[in-house]
Design a protein around this motif. Structure first.
Motif, PDB file in Angstrom:
ATOM      1  N   GLU A  90       0.824  -1.212   0.000  1.00  0.00           N
ATOM      2  CA  GLU A  90       0.000   0.000   0.000  1.00  0.00           C
ATOM      3  C   GLU A  90       0.859   1.263   0.000  1.00  0.00           C
ATOM      4  O   GLU A  90       0.493   2.261  -0.639  1.00  0.00           O
ATOM      5  CB  GLU A  90      -0.937  -0.030   1.219  1.00  0.00           C
ATOM      6  CG  GLU A  90      -2.104   0.927   1.151  1.00  0.00           C
ATOM      7  CD  GLU A  90      -1.804   2.271   1.787  1.00  0.00           C
ATOM      8  OE1 GLU A  90      -2.629   3.192   1.637  1.00  0.00           O
ATOM      9  OE2 GLU A  90      -0.735   2.397   2.440  1.00  0.00           O
ATOM     10  N   LEU A  93       1.897   3.145  -3.335  1.00  0.00           N
ATOM     11  CA  LEU A  93       0.994   4.085  -3.997  1.00  0.00           C
ATOM     12  C   LEU A  93       1.319   5.532  -3.632  1.00  0.00           C
ATOM     13  O   LEU A  93       0.946   6.461  -4.353  1.00  0.00           O
ATOM     14  CB  LEU A  93      -0.459   3.793  -3.621  1.00  0.00           C
ATOM     15  CG  LEU A  93      -1.099   2.537  -4.205  1.00  0.00           C
ATOM     16  CD1 LEU A  93      -2.479   2.332  -3.608  1.00  0.00           C
ATOM     17  CD2 LEU A  93      -1.173   2.613  -5.721  1.00  0.00           C
ATOM     18  N   GLU A  99      -0.059   7.054  -7.089  1.00  0.00           N
ATOM     19  CA  GLU A  99      -1.502   7.069  -6.859  1.00  0.00           C
ATOM     20  C   GLU A  99      -2.257   7.643  -8.060  1.00  0.00           C
ATOM     21  O   GLU A  99      -3.459   7.412  -8.207  1.00  0.00           O
ATOM     22  CB  GLU A  99      -1.852   7.859  -5.596  1.00  0.00           C
ATOM     23  CG  GLU A  99      -1.633   9.354  -5.681  1.00  0.00           C
ATOM     24  CD  GLU A  99      -0.197   9.762  -5.391  1.00  0.00           C
ATOM     25  OE1 GLU A  99       0.089  10.980  -5.345  1.00  0.00           O
ATOM     26  OE2 GLU A  99       0.644   8.865  -5.188  1.00  0.00           O
ATOM     27  N   PHE A 102      -2.034   4.232 -10.615  1.00  0.00           N
ATOM     28  CA  PHE A 102      -2.629   2.961 -10.216  1.00  0.00           C
ATOM     29  C   PHE A 102      -3.794   3.187  -9.259  1.00  0.00           C
ATOM     30  O   PHE A 102      -3.676   3.931  -8.281  1.00  0.00           O
ATOM     31  CB  PHE A 102      -1.575   2.079  -9.552  1.00  0.00           C
ATOM     32  CG  PHE A 102      -0.306   1.959 -10.356  1.00  0.00           C
ATOM     33  CD1 PHE A 102      -0.348   1.580 -11.683  1.00  0.00           C
ATOM     34  CD2 PHE A 102       0.925   2.254  -9.791  1.00  0.00           C
ATOM     35  CE1 PHE A 102       0.811   1.476 -12.433  1.00  0.00           C
ATOM     36  CE2 PHE A 102       2.092   2.160 -10.534  1.00  0.00           C
ATOM     37  CZ  PHE A 102       2.040   1.772 -11.855  1.00  0.00           C
ATOM     38  N   LYS A 103      -4.898   2.524  -9.534  1.00  0.00           N
ATOM     39  CA  LYS A 103      -6.111   2.686  -8.746  1.00  0.00           C
ATOM     40  C   LYS A 103      -6.467   1.375  -8.037  1.00  0.00           C
ATOM     41  O   LYS A 103      -6.699   0.353  -8.692  1.00  0.00           O
ATOM     42  CB  LYS A 103      -7.272   3.120  -9.641  1.00  0.00           C
ATOM     43  CG  LYS A 103      -7.008   4.416 -10.414  1.00  0.00           C
ATOM     44  CD  LYS A 103      -6.765   5.588  -9.479  1.00  0.00           C
ATOM     45  CE  LYS A 103      -6.490   6.866 -10.261  1.00  0.00           C
ATOM     46  NZ  LYS A 103      -6.191   8.007  -9.368  1.00  0.00           N
ATOM     47  N   PRO A 104      -6.533   1.373  -6.704  1.00  0.00           N
ATOM     48  CA  PRO A 104      -6.937   0.156  -5.981  1.00  0.00           C
ATOM     49  C   PRO A 104      -8.385  -0.203  -6.292  1.00  0.00           C
ATOM     50  O   PRO A 104      -9.239   0.681  -6.371  1.00  0.00           O
ATOM     51  CB  PRO A 104      -6.782   0.561  -4.513  1.00  0.00           C
ATOM     52  CG  PRO A 104      -5.889   1.760  -4.513  1.00  0.00           C
ATOM     53  CD  PRO A 104      -6.171   2.469  -5.795  1.00  0.00           C
ATOM     54  N   VAL A 223      -2.475  -3.990  -1.721  1.00  0.00           N
ATOM     55  CA  VAL A 223      -3.726  -3.750  -2.437  1.00  0.00           C
ATOM     56  C   VAL A 223      -3.611  -4.224  -3.883  1.00  0.00           C
ATOM     57  O   VAL A 223      -2.519  -4.295  -4.447  1.00  0.00           O
ATOM     58  CB  VAL A 223      -4.109  -2.250  -2.417  1.00  0.00           C
ATOM     59  CG1 VAL A 223      -4.485  -1.816  -1.013  1.00  0.00           C
ATOM     60  CG2 VAL A 223      -2.961  -1.393  -2.946  1.00  0.00           C
ATOM     61  N   CYS A 225      -4.439  -3.385  -7.675  1.00  0.00           N
ATOM     62  CA  CYS A 225      -4.692  -2.173  -8.454  1.00  0.00           C
ATOM     63  C   CYS A 225      -4.752  -2.483  -9.949  1.00  0.00           C
ATOM     64  O   CYS A 225      -4.299  -3.528 -10.404  1.00  0.00           O
ATOM     65  CB  CYS A 225      -3.568  -1.151  -8.227  1.00  0.00           C
ATOM     66  SG  CYS A 225      -3.275  -0.706  -6.500  1.00  0.00           S
ATOM     67  N   TYR A 226      -5.290  -1.527 -10.695  1.00  0.00           N
ATOM     68  CA  TYR A 226      -5.200  -1.559 -12.146  1.00  0.00           C
ATOM     69  C   TYR A 226      -4.572  -0.253 -12.606  1.00  0.00           C
ATOM     70  O   TYR A 226      -4.581   0.747 -11.880  1.00  0.00           O
ATOM     71  CB  TYR A 226      -6.581  -1.748 -12.789  1.00  0.00           C
ATOM     72  CG  TYR A 226      -7.545  -0.598 -12.564  1.00  0.00           C
ATOM     73  CD1 TYR A 226      -7.662   0.434 -13.495  1.00  0.00           C
ATOM     74  CD2 TYR A 226      -8.357  -0.548 -11.423  1.00  0.00           C
ATOM     75  CE1 TYR A 226      -8.541   1.488 -13.299  1.00  0.00           C
ATOM     76  CE2 TYR A 226      -9.237   0.498 -11.213  1.00  0.00           C
ATOM     77  CZ  TYR A 226      -9.331   1.508 -12.159  1.00  0.00           C
ATOM     78  OH  TYR A 226     -10.204   2.560 -11.947  1.00  0.00           O
ATOM     79  N   THR A 227      -3.995  -0.262 -13.798  1.00  0.00           N
ATOM     80  CA  THR A 227      -3.381   0.949 -14.337  1.00  0.00           C
ATOM     81  C   THR A 227      -4.458   1.835 -14.937  1.00  0.00           C
ATOM     82  O   THR A 227      -5.157   1.424 -15.870  1.00  0.00           O
ATOM     83  CB  THR A 227      -2.327   0.609 -15.399  1.00  0.00           C
ATOM     84  OG1 THR A 227      -1.309  -0.196 -14.797  1.00  0.00           O
ATOM     85  CG2 THR A 227      -1.680   1.872 -15.942  1.00  0.00           C
ATOM     86  N   TYR A 228      -4.586   3.028 -14.403  1.00  0.00           N
ATOM     87  CA  TYR A 228      -5.634   3.955 -14.822  1.00  0.00           C
ATOM     88  C   TYR A 228      -5.467   4.316 -16.302  1.00  0.00           C
ATOM     89  O   TYR A 228      -4.388   4.696 -16.750  1.00  0.00           O
ATOM     90  CB  TYR A 228      -5.575   5.226 -13.978  1.00  0.00           C
ATOM     91  CG  TYR A 228      -6.641   6.239 -14.309  1.00  0.00           C
ATOM     92  CD1 TYR A 228      -7.960   6.022 -13.943  1.00  0.00           C
ATOM     93  CD2 TYR A 228      -6.319   7.406 -14.984  1.00  0.00           C
ATOM     94  CE1 TYR A 228      -8.946   6.947 -14.245  1.00  0.00           C
ATOM     95  CE2 TYR A 228      -7.302   8.344 -15.283  1.00  0.00           C
ATOM     96  CZ  TYR A 228      -8.608   8.104 -14.912  1.00  0.00           C
ATOM     97  OH  TYR A 228      -9.573   9.019 -15.213  1.00  0.00           O
ATOM     98  N   GLU A 270     -12.482   4.745  -5.343  1.00  0.00           N
ATOM     99  CA  GLU A 270     -11.608   4.219  -6.400  1.00  0.00           C
ATOM    100  C   GLU A 270     -11.134   5.362  -7.282  1.00  0.00           C
ATOM    101  O   GLU A 270     -11.824   6.330  -7.444  1.00  0.00           O
ATOM    102  CB  GLU A 270     -12.345   3.194  -7.258  1.00  0.00           C
ATOM    103  CG  GLU A 270     -12.694   1.941  -6.485  1.00  0.00           C
ATOM    104  CD  GLU A 270     -13.264   0.857  -7.401  1.00  0.00           C
ATOM    105  OE1 GLU A 270     -13.034   0.931  -8.621  1.00  0.00           O
ATOM    106  OE2 GLU A 270     -13.957  -0.032  -6.898  1.00  0.00           O
TER     107      GLU A 270
END
Length: 270
Positions: A90, A93, A99, A102-104, A223, A225-228, A270
C-alpha cells in the motif's frame, strides 16, 4: 486498362482497414499482472506464478503473471512498462506519483482484518533497548521513502526513534531478516508478526533465540490495483467478480489460499 485501375483501387480500399492498425503505431495493450509483496508468508514465487497463470487462463484473461522477489526489479518494471494489474504494498501508492497511475479496486482480508503488524526483534540475550537502537543495523524488507514514513508513525516514533536515525540492511523477504538476526549478522530485525508466528510454528527453537522489543500499529495489507486509463472498465469489473467469487470456491480459490486471503473488500473510493 481503366477497369484494371478500378479493380486495384477497390482492392486497396478492402485492405485499408486491415493495414491501418499496423501503420498507426498505437500503444500495445498492457499484458502483465505484476506482484510484489515481501511480507507475504508465501515465498514460493514459481509455484505462485504457475497457479496464477492457470487461474488467469481459465478465467479468460490474456495477462501473464510476473511475481518479483526484489523491490528494485519490481520498481524498474513498473517504471518501464504499463502493467494491466498490480498487487503491491500500500505504501508504494504514496511515492513517485503512483496514486495517479494505479487505482486500488480490491483489498485483501485475512482473519477479518485488512491490516497486519510488524514486530521489532533483538536477540533473546541482547541488552539493546529502544534508546540504544540508533546506529544499530536492522534487517527488514524494503519499504521506500513512503514506506519508511509509514513505519515512523506506526512504530519508530512511539519508541522515541526516527527512521533516518537507523541503519537498515534490506532483505528480499522476512525470513531472511529473521535468520540474519538469529545468526548474529545483525543486531535487530523488523518482520511481519504473521511471518514470525509462521516460521516459529515450523521451527519453534528459532523463536527462543529472539525477543520482541516493540509491536507496530496496524499497517495496511497490500492492495490490488489496475493501471488507470490502460485497462477497460469491463476488464477491471470482470477481474473483480472472479476474485470475489474465490471465497466461495471459484477459480481464484487456490490462489487466495496460497496467499492466505480469506476474501476481498472493495475500497470506499476508487
Amino acid at each position: 486498362m481503366r477497369w484494371l485501375c478500378k479493380y486495384i483501387a477497390a482492392m486497396l480500399m478492402l485492405l485499408l482497414p486491415v493495414c491501418a492498425p499496423l501503420r498507426s503505431g498505437g500503444a500495445t495493450p498492457p499484458s502483465h499482472f505484476l506482484y510484489f509483496n515481501p511480507d507475504s508468508i508465501h515465498n514460493n514465487l514459481s509455484g505462485l506464478k504457475e497457479a496464477m497463470d492457470s487461474f488467469l487462463s481459465a478465467s479468460g484473461f490474456t495477462f501473464s503473471f510476473q511475481p518479483f522477489a526484489r523491490f528494485h526489479d519490481f520498481d524498474r518494471e513498473v517504471r518501464n512498462d504499463s502493467p494491466a494489474f498490480l498487487f503491491l504494498p500500500e505504501w508504494y501508492l504514496h511515492q513517485d506519483g503512483n496514486e495517479k497511475r494505479f487505482k486500488p479496486f480490491l483489498i485483501p482480508v485475512r482473519q477479518g482484518a485488512t491490516t497486519y503488524r510488524k514486530v521489532l526483534l533483538v536477540a533473546a540475550d541482547s541488552a539493546l533497548t529502544a534508546e540504544k537502537l540508533a546506529g544499530t543495523t536492522i534487517a527488514m524488507t524494503p519499504v521506500g521513502q513512503a514506506g519508511l514514513a509509514v513505519l515512523d508513525e506506526a512504530i519508530f516514533k512511539r519508541i522515541g526513534l526516527r527512521g533516518k536515525e537507523l541503519n537498515f540492511i534490506t532483505t528480499a523477504k522476512d525470513s531472511d531478516a529473521l535468520f540474519a538476526l538469529a545468526l548474529r549478522q545483525v543486531k535487530a530485525a523488523l518482520v511481519s508478526q504473521d511471518n514470525l508466528e509462521h516460521i516459529g510454528n515450523i521451527n519453534p527453537r528459532l523463536l527462543k533465540t529472539v525477543k520482541i522489543l516493540a509491536v507496530s500499529e496496524p499497517l495496511p495489507l497490500p492492495v490490488l490495483c489496475y493501471t488507470y486509463g490502460a485497462v477497460p472498465a469491463g476488464e477491471v469489473e470482470r477481474m473483480r467478480k472472479v476474485l470475489l467469487a474465490g471465497k466461495d470456491g471459484g477459480k481464484a480459490a487456490r490462489v487466495m489460499e496460497m496467499l492466505q486471503i480469506d476474501t476481498w473488500r472493495i475500497p470506499n473510493v476508487e
